[in-house]
Each structure stands twice: as C-alpha cells, then as structure tokens.
Design an enzyme around this catalytic site. Sequence first.
Site, PDB file in Angstrom:
ATOM      1  N   HIS A  35      25.514 -51.041  31.927  1.00  0.00           N
ATOM      2  CA  HIS A  35      26.013 -49.502  32.405  1.00  0.00           C
ATOM      3  C   HIS A  35      26.703 -49.214  33.804  1.00  0.00           C
ATOM      4  O   HIS A  35      27.314 -48.227  33.738  1.00  0.00           O
ATOM      5  CB  HIS A  35      24.962 -48.766  32.019  1.00  0.00           C
ATOM      6  CG  HIS A  35      23.834 -48.247  32.966  1.00  0.00           C
ATOM      7  ND1 HIS A  35      22.788 -49.279  33.000  1.00  0.00           N
ATOM      8  CD2 HIS A  35      23.615 -47.651  34.300  1.00  0.00           C
ATOM      9  CE1 HIS A  35      21.802 -48.912  33.896  1.00  0.00           C
ATOM     10  NE2 HIS A  35      22.474 -47.926  34.697  1.00  0.00           N
ATOM     11  N   ASP A  41      21.020 -55.260  29.524  1.00  0.00           N
ATOM     12  CA  ASP A  41      21.795 -54.439  30.349  1.00  0.00           C
ATOM     13  C   ASP A  41      22.302 -54.994  31.571  1.00  0.00           C
ATOM     14  O   ASP A  41      22.090 -55.115  32.681  1.00  0.00           O
ATOM     15  CB  ASP A  41      21.143 -53.309  30.838  1.00  0.00           C
ATOM     16  CG  ASP A  41      21.940 -52.009  31.266  1.00  0.00           C
ATOM     17  OD1 ASP A  41      22.957 -52.232  31.289  1.00  0.00           O
ATOM     18  OD2 ASP A  41      21.364 -50.937  31.298  1.00  0.00           O
ATOM     19  N   SER A  47      20.544 -49.137  39.997  1.00  0.00           N
ATOM     20  CA  SER A  47      20.694 -49.859  38.465  1.00  0.00           C
ATOM     21  C   SER A  47      21.462 -50.897  38.956  1.00  0.00           C
ATOM     22  O   SER A  47      22.427 -50.921  39.574  1.00  0.00           O
ATOM     23  CB  SER A  47      21.560 -48.857  37.532  1.00  0.00           C
ATOM     24  OG  SER A  47      20.783 -47.982  36.991  1.00  0.00           O
TER      25      SER A  47
END
Length: 751
Positions: free
Chosen positions: A93, A229, A669
């Site tokens: 992402h 991810d 992230s």
Amino acid sequence: MKRFTYLIVALLLVSGIKVKADEGMWLPMFIDRLNYVDMQKKGLQLTPEEIYSVNHSSLKDAIVGLSNSPAPNGYFCTGEIVSSQGLLFTNHHCGFDAIQKHSTVEHDYLADGFWAMSFEEELPNEGLTASFLIRMDDVTDSIIPMISDTLEGSARTAAIREITGRLKNNASEDGKYNVVVKSFFNGNEYYLFVYEVYRDVRLVGAPPSSIGKYGGDTDNWMWPRHTGDFSIFRVYTAPDGSPAEYSEDNVPMVPKHHLPVSLDGVEKGDFAMIWGYPGSTDRYLTAKGVEFTTEYYFPPLIEAFGKKLEVWKKHMNADQEVRIKYASQYAGVANSWKYFIGQRRGVKNLDVVGDKEKYQQEFMDWVNADQARKEKYGTVISDIDNKIVEQEQTIKPLIYASVCGIGGSGIVSYAQQFSGLEGKMEKIKEEKDKKKRAKQEEKLSEMATGMIEGIPEHFKDYDMATDKEAFAEMTKMYYERLSSDMYPELLVDLHKKFKGDFYAIADYVFEKSVFGSAQKTEEFLKDPKYKTLEKDPAFILSKQYMAGIMKASQSYRKENPKADKAERLYMEAMREMQPDRYFYPNANSTLRFTYGQVLPYNPADAVEYDYVTHLSGVMAKEDPTNNEFIVAPKLKELYETKDYGPYANEEGRMVVCFLTNNDITGGNSGSPVINGKGELIGLAFDGNWEAMSSDIAFAPKLQRTIVADARYVLFIIDKFAGCTRLIDELTIHKKMPQPERVEVIEEVPAE
Ligand code: ARG
C-alpha cells in the site's frame, strides 16, 4: 498503529512504577539512556552502538523515510534496505501509487503484479525519494533560552524559525544534507535531524493486489488478516555513490547497512522492535480535545469521504480503465474513512474521554496541593479547552470547503492550479512599459509550456464522467451543509439558474470549462487568454472556494497565545508530576523505535485471537465473486502442492501475518519488524480494529501491530513470482535446514 489508557497512567502515578514499552515511540539517540536495559531483558541481543551510532554503520542506516519531496519534512511510509545493492522493502500500500502510475489496461500491474527480472527492467518513479538519517541532535538549548517567555503566537513561531533557519544552514554542509528541526513535547524541546536524500528510487517488484491487498477495504484495519502487504524498490546513486536524479548511468546504492532476513519465524513472547517514521499521534490531548476530534472533526469527514467513495466505486466497478485511474486515490480515501469511523468507535468503547477526565482530576489535585503550582499551572487545562470550544464552532465550514468545495472534484482542484497563470496575466495587463511587458509575456508562455507538459500526467488518472458525478454530489453536500455566507457567488447564480439541480449545474460547468479535458486544456495553454480563464466556471469556483477556505481557516486558526502557552505548560507539568514516568514525544514524522513482543489478544469477552494467520486462511476467505477476495490460481497451486520451499514453519504450514504489541501509527507502514538479533522478521502494515483509538490513547491489552511475515514475502518473491535473482541478493539467516514435509496436510478450516 498504536496506545495507553490514562486509567493505567493514574494507577502508575499512585504506585510510581515507570511506564515502559510496549507503549512508546522512542527517540533513537536516547536508546542507551532510556530503553536499553529493558529491551535487553525482553530479548534484545544487539548493543546500543550496533543499533544507533553516528560514527559507525548501525541498524538505523538501513531505515528509510519515503516521500514525494526532494527535501522532505515528513514521510508517507517507511522502508528498509535488505541487500548490499540498495534493495528496499516496503508495503504494497506504500508502493501502491507508484504501481498504479505505471499501470495501464494493457499492463495492469495492480491486478497482475510486476516483477523486474533484471536491473534494466526496474522502473524509475519521478519524484519518489528515500531519506536516510545521518544523525540527530538536541538543539533545545540553542532555542528555548533565546526566546522570551512572553513571546507567543506567530511572533514566537517567527523567532524560532529564525534560529532554526541558522541551525539548518550550518548543518546542511552547503546543501549536501536535508536538515529538519522539529518541536517535541509541545514546544518544550527541539531536535535537529540531518538526512541524506536519494532521488532515484525504482520499482522492482509488486505482487498482484490479490496478494498485496488481499481482503481489500473489508479486512483493512482488522485482524485476522491474510495480506501479503509488500512491494520492492531499489535505491540508485550516481556512479560515485552520491545521491542523484534519475539517470541511465546511475548504479544501485551501496548502503552502510542492510538488514538480514530471518526464516526462523516467530513465537509467542518473542522480542520484536519496529523502526520507522510514525506520522502523528495526540497522546497528551485533554478530554475536550478528544471530544473535538471524534465529535466535530471526524463526522463531516466521514460523511464527505463516504459519499465520494460511493460515487467513485460505482464508476470503477463499471469500467476497468476507470478502476485503474482512481485506484490509488480511492485506496487513500477509503483508508482514512475507515480510520475515522474506527477511531470514533474505539474512543467510545474504551471510554478514552472518561480516562482522560480521571487523569485531569488527579492532575488538578496535584496542582491545587501547592500554591506555586497553582499559580503556574492552575488554568492550563481550561486555557487549552477554551480554544477547543471556539474551534468546535469553526471547523465545519473548513472541512466541507476543503473536501466538498475545492477538493470535491478533479476539475475544480485542477483549475485551482491555474491561479499562478492568472497572476502573471494580470501583471501583463497592468504593465505599461512595452519592453517589460514583452518580457512578462515570454515568461507567461514559458509557464504555459511547462503546464502543457503536465497535462498527460493529470489526465492519465482522470475520468470526466466519474468526476462530473463527484462534482454534482459534493457540491450538493456543500450547499446543504453550510450556510449561505459560505456559498461561492457563482454557485448561487447556477443554483438559481438550474433550479437546484446539481447534476444540471455539473453539466453546465463541465461543458463550459476547459479543465475537464486534456485537449481543451492544451488548446487554452497554447495561447492563454485572460478572458477564457476569467469566464471559466471551474476556475471561478476554485477562486471563490479558496476565498471561503481562507475565511474559514482564519477563524479556525485564530491566534490564541494563551492556549499555545498552556499546551507547553501542561506538558511540562505532567512531566513534573510524574518524574519517574518515561515520557515519549508524540509522533511527528521523525525516526522512532518501539519494542515489545509477539502476542495474541482477546478482542471481546470469550473470544481469543491467535497471533498468526496461515495460507489456509487465505484459501478459506476466497470468494471469486468479490474482487477483494480473489485468489490467484498460481497461489492455489502452490498451496495445494505445499510447494513452500524453505519458507514454511516447523509444521510445514505457510504463515502469512502475525501480531505484536508494538506502538506504531500511519507512516510506520512498511517498517521493518526486527528480532533480538537485528534480523528482519516482517513488515508492519496495520493496526487492529479494537484499538483504533490508538493515536489518542494506547490500549495495552488490545493494541496490536499487524505484520506481514518475512517468510511469506520471500515465498511470494521466490515461488510465486520466480524472481529468484532478488532472493539471491538477500542475506538470509536460518537456524536449521527444514525437514522434509511433503506429507503434511494443511486443512482448510470449515466456516
Ligand atoms: N490501514 C493501513 C494503514 O493505514 C493501510 C492498509 C492498506 N490496505 C487497504 N486495504 N487499503 O497503514
């Protein structure tokens, strides 16, 4: 993402125990002083010097801040260097925007994944930068003593900016480094950060969204999770190793440090630390501040984002091209939208306001017990809260004007970018001197030419029919939610003319404006006429919306020196009240580490969540009719043949994700999750639904970080994509060779 309830704080206050990890986003330069002993107890085997050193290479040299700016002040995600050739891991992402930009209907890397099978195939990404921290310094003493205590508001900001400007200049070594100075603990401390910024960062690999975004927005912010991810980039440098713009002559970076990858996996209780760039938290808000966030700030955002997503989704579902065009914007808005909803829910469920009120009561008791304290700190909370009460009245117009007005549609926000051109044109009109005028005109045409070059990039991700409907719905919401003093004049006229039909207004605006089509925009820019711009309805709206935003922003951001000072003093007072508590600063997009353990949790009464998920769970969630839960045939085949190579766990199962109790937030992230030996065991990518209040208060029992297991990442690269050249680059650590385990059958749990 991550947290702590103030009830606990209050208890600690009474008992005087120190607050330790797992809560806390700590500053690397204090690792030895504040955290090291505790970390060692929990399982850390490295020395402080091996982790953070200014003189030698250390773990921190493998941690990267990702940004779209050449001189960043903050980072949208974190990455880590995993090979001696500048290979970088981050989340899918985080790479999503870059992957989307390279995607077309013919080469749909979002749907199909992308794997560069050689260095030559790695794709440059204009604007993407990778920052490495060289060092950080405490510069509090160069700033605070120089600023008069009575100086507040913009005067204080200006005085501080002047000093930090000088400090930055001195540390930048003639522009070699990007230097940032940031305020900590509400202006009580200041630190300077020196970065080296690399500007050639190329896309190397990405799994298909059916792996990298498996579970989509349904599973987002939730556990149990089954998402791979991750995406892969590489940092390039000039041939001499220095940072450089993209060039064919550039070479893969030779980093000071890269993280080895462990294939040993995780067990409950294992030490885990996470390094990265958490963006922002507000852990020291007052109870009123929490209420403001969830009851005044989030609701209009939730409403406006929700509507926008609905419109986009309708068009994306109908057309693959539109789906690719809006994929990145959609993912970003959907992520925030669910975050706002989850945080409101979390704050209510965990009674964060009640905990804060209790803490504030303790605080006031402590203040009132001493006359000197009473004088100094007696009104800090009420001074802060008075400002918040005012802001409750002024936030709404600001949000609707930003999200539904200027940002409500692509056509209006794009038109706004032409205000610079308008300024130039006005100057030319006023210029009497012929010669000067000719010069100005030349400049105008240069500017227009530059803007023509940007047209393809803008329209690549633009669909007029989608935007037109978004315009109609967002304008309608703006009109219905705000009072008439916020209405752009043109909107009032159009509303009358089209009898309140916002779709008819949209037809008119898109018909008359040049900014909804690449061709019309280009025609305009080839020979820019002032008259065309002045009559363009999208441009007029953008100007009038901007005027409204300025007005709304002025009342929202009205100077309140008393409150600014109170915020500083409140922080100072809390630290004075709890001298034994280790305070950590709010996240502010500077390098932090958090440490804790691999742990399960109980999301609700009688419910237990395990700390790992498996590939069998991916298969169990499969739903071919829902594009968030499609499983690639190749992945199924690997699952069915159990072709896991060295990446399976001791039971022969493929672990996909795991949980830790680390304290992270957005910006983290892509952060490396590192074991006690300094090896990469996973990539942090999310927080959990039950603890969504985390940016305001850490919930120790509930709060978890969701991690993509490093073994799953390598399995996908190796077995799924066959990109073995990348595996060969990594430094892989594995205790023992795995036993043969062909006969192990992994059951799909029945739902
Ligand atoms: N919630 C994650 C974060 O804010 C992003 C997850 C992206 N995945 C998704 N399905 N949108 O870091």
